[in-house]
Design a protein around this motif. Structure first.
Motif, short mmCIF file in Angstrom:
data_model
loop_
_atom_site.label_atom_id
_atom_site.label_comp_id
_atom_site.label_asym_id
_atom_site.label_seq_id
_atom_site.Cartn_x
_atom_site.Cartn_y
_atom_site.Cartn_z
N VAL A 1 30.23 -12.98 -21.97
CA VAL A 1 31.08 -12.27 -22.95
C VAL A 1 30.95 -12.98 -24.31
O VAL A 1 30.61 -14.17 -24.37
N ASP A 2 31.25 -12.26 -25.37
CA ASP A 2 31.17 -12.81 -26.72
C ASP A 2 32.00 -14.10 -26.82
O ASP A 2 33.14 -14.15 -26.33
N LEU A 3 31.45 -15.09 -27.50
CA LEU A 3 32.06 -16.42 -27.57
C LEU A 3 33.50 -16.46 -28.09
O LEU A 3 34.35 -17.10 -27.46
N GLU B 1 19.57 0.01 -31.60
CA GLU B 1 19.77 1.16 -30.71
C GLU B 1 21.01 1.97 -31.13
O GLU B 1 20.96 3.20 -31.20
N ARG B 2 22.10 1.26 -31.39
CA ARG B 2 23.33 1.96 -31.79
C ARG B 2 23.19 2.60 -33.17
O ARG B 2 23.83 3.62 -33.45
N GLU B 3 22.39 1.97 -34.02
CA GLU B 3 22.21 2.52 -35.37
C GLU B 3 21.53 3.89 -35.36
O GLU B 3 21.59 4.63 -36.35
N THR C 1 39.21 2.27 -29.74
CA THR C 1 38.95 0.88 -29.36
C THR C 1 39.06 0.70 -27.86
O THR C 1 39.62 1.55 -27.16
N SER C 2 38.52 -0.41 -27.37
CA SER C 2 38.60 -0.75 -25.95
C SER C 2 39.40 -2.05 -25.88
O SER C 2 38.87 -3.13 -26.14
N PRO C 3 40.71 -1.94 -25.60
CA PRO C 3 41.61 -3.08 -25.79
C PRO C 3 41.58 -4.13 -24.68
O PRO C 3 42.59 -4.41 -24.05
N ASP C 4 40.41 -4.70 -24.46
CA ASP C 4 40.26 -5.73 -23.42
C ASP C 4 39.49 -6.91 -23.98
O ASP C 4 38.75 -7.58 -23.28
N PHE C 5 39.61 -7.13 -25.30
CA PHE C 5 38.72 -8.01 -26.02
C PHE C 5 39.51 -8.89 -27.01
O PHE C 5 39.37 -8.75 -28.22
N THR D 1 27.89 -3.08 -23.05
CA THR D 1 27.93 -4.14 -24.07
C THR D 1 26.56 -4.80 -24.26
O THR D 1 25.63 -4.59 -23.48
N THR D 2 26.49 -5.63 -25.30
CA THR D 2 25.26 -6.37 -25.57
C THR D 2 25.00 -7.41 -24.48
O THR D 2 23.85 -7.73 -24.20
N ALA D 3 26.07 -7.93 -23.86
CA ALA D 3 25.89 -8.88 -22.75
C ALA D 3 25.18 -8.17 -21.60
O ALA D 3 24.26 -8.73 -20.98
N ALA E 1 36.58 0.60 -33.89
CA ALA E 1 36.89 -0.79 -34.25
C ALA E 1 37.02 -1.54 -32.93
O ALA E 1 38.07 -1.53 -32.30
N ALA E 2 35.94 -2.14 -32.48
CA ALA E 2 35.95 -2.69 -31.12
C ALA E 2 35.06 -3.93 -30.99
O ALA E 2 34.42 -4.12 -29.96
N GLY E 3 35.01 -4.74 -32.02
CA GLY E 3 34.14 -5.92 -31.96
C GLY E 3 32.73 -5.49 -31.62
O GLY E 3 32.02 -6.17 -30.89
N MET E 4 32.33 -4.34 -32.15
CA MET E 4 31.05 -3.76 -31.76
C MET E 4 29.90 -4.38 -32.57
O MET E 4 29.92 -4.38 -33.80
N THR E 5 28.92 -4.89 -31.83
CA THR E 5 27.75 -5.50 -32.46
C THR E 5 26.85 -4.42 -33.06
O THR E 5 26.61 -3.39 -32.45
N ILE E 6 26.37 -4.70 -34.27
CA ILE E 6 25.42 -3.80 -34.93
C ILE E 6 24.06 -4.01 -34.27
O ILE E 6 23.50 -5.10 -34.35
N VAL F 1 29.93 -8.36 -16.44
CA VAL F 1 29.92 -7.98 -17.87
C VAL F 1 30.69 -6.68 -18.02
O VAL F 1 31.05 -6.05 -17.02
N GLN F 2 30.92 -6.26 -19.27
CA GLN F 2 31.51 -4.95 -19.49
C GLN F 2 30.39 -3.94 -19.70
O GLN F 2 29.41 -4.22 -20.39
N THR F 3 30.58 -2.76 -19.11
CA THR F 3 29.56 -1.70 -19.22
C THR F 3 29.31 -1.32 -20.68
O THR F 3 30.26 -1.14 -21.45
N1 ARG Z 1 30.09 -7.30 -29.08
C1 ARG Z 1 29.76 -6.73 -27.81
C2 ARG Z 1 29.04 -5.42 -27.99
O1 ARG Z 1 29.07 -4.85 -29.03
C3 ARG Z 1 30.96 -6.54 -26.93
C4 ARG Z 1 32.04 -5.67 -27.52
C5 ARG Z 1 33.12 -5.32 -26.51
N2 ARG Z 1 34.28 -4.81 -27.18
C6 ARG Z 1 35.43 -4.45 -26.61
N3 ARG Z 1 36.39 -4.04 -27.38
N4 ARG Z 1 35.57 -4.51 -25.32
O2 ARG Z 1 28.45 -4.91 -27.10
#
Ligand code: ARG
Length: 263
Positions: free
Chosen positions: A198-200, A111-113, A44-48, A156-158, A103-108, A152-154
């Motif tokens: 960033v995600d809402l 491309e990732r699939e 995980t990337s613990p900044d979320f 990410t979907t943003a 497990a990182a709030g990762m959007t499906i 934004v974070q590198t």
């Molecule tokens: N939901 C966005 C994505 O999948 C941002 C996820 C960032 N997660 C995090 N743990 N920093 O690209």
């Protein structure tokens, strides 16, 4: 001659019994030593926050962490091991076998699939535009970001959303990418970027923790999933079954309540 043969035979039988017995004993003993515990390695990337963040004691905690701990228990793991990795490094780490699940709030995304297998969705989110609290700059939509610097974070979907605007739709926006969302928000507070995308649900937490506010929402309709190595169907199926069960249980409501306040 015959006597000698008999005692030789006896000796051989005794040796066989000892060797086989010892082997069996070691095997059984091995099964109960702590070294043989079944551990699920979670990247995980613990900044979320509240999905994953570092608490005051320096521990990685959050909704995703509690969820995965519960799922791991349900599918027969003794424990989980949390591995902290920058978001953009999570998929490579999974592919290289350093972790078993992301497990990182990762959007499906499509491309990732191509690179990983996702579980069923467990959360939905749009994107938010964050600015400094009470700033005169209040961008409501991406159009208002023209001529500005957006953090934004590198990976990410943003980041890919804004990159598409710049590269394919002629928007003049300067994208500043950070290894972590916490760094992006810190730079926003310090005036080094004009806004952060960033995600809402995460933007709502940042509003509580930093001197920032949401000025606009972009309806991207993203769905979060856990990711496993491509082709790891056994783990994927187990996680999907457990997730379906968990999401229908009271434990899920308690988890949502714990991290999001209102269910
Ligand atoms: N939901 C966005 C994505 O999948 C941002 C996820 C960032 N997660 C995090 N743990 N920093 O690209």
């Amino acid at each position: 001659m015959c006597l000698l043969n008999k005692s030789l035979l006896l000796a051989i039988i005794v040796i066989i019994i000892i060797v086989v017995g010892a082997g069996l004993y070691l095997q059984l003993a091995g099964q109960v030593t702590p070294a043989e515990k079944k551990i699920l390695r979670v990247g995980t990337s613990p900044d979320f926050p509240p999905f994953e963040y570092i608490d005051e004691q320096g521990n990685i905690v959050g909704f995703d962490i509690d969820m995965v701990r519960e799922l791991a228990k349900m599918i027969g793991y003794d424990d989980i091991e949390i591995v902290s990795i920058d978001f953009e490094g999570l998929i490579p780490a999974l592919q290289q076998g350093q972790i078993d699940v992301i497990a990182a709030g990762m959007t499906i995304t499509e491309e990732r699939e191509q690179q990983v297998d996702f579980t069923i969705p467990y959360w939905e989110a749009d994107q938010a535009i964050l600015v400094v609290k009470d700033s005169c700059f209040q961008p409501e939509s991406p159009d208002d970001l023209v001529g500005k610097v957006v953090g934004v974070q590198t990976g990410t979907t943003a980041e890919s959303y804004l990159t598409d605007l710049v590269e394919n739709q002629g928007y003049d926006i300067t994208i500043k990418s950070y290894s972590s969302y916490v760094l992006a928000v810190t730079d926003l507070v310090n005036g080094r970027v004009d806004a952060v995308m960033v995600d809402l649900p995460v933007a709502r937490m940042f509003e509580k923790q930093y001197n920032v506010q949401i000025s606009g929402i972009v309806e991207t309709g993203e769905k979060y999933g856990l990711a496993v190595r491509k082709g790891n169907t056994e783990l994927l199926n187990k996680l999907n079954d457990a997730l379906t069960q968990l999401m229908q249980s009271d434990k899920w409501d308690q988890l949502v309540q714990k991290y999001f306040g209102q269910g």
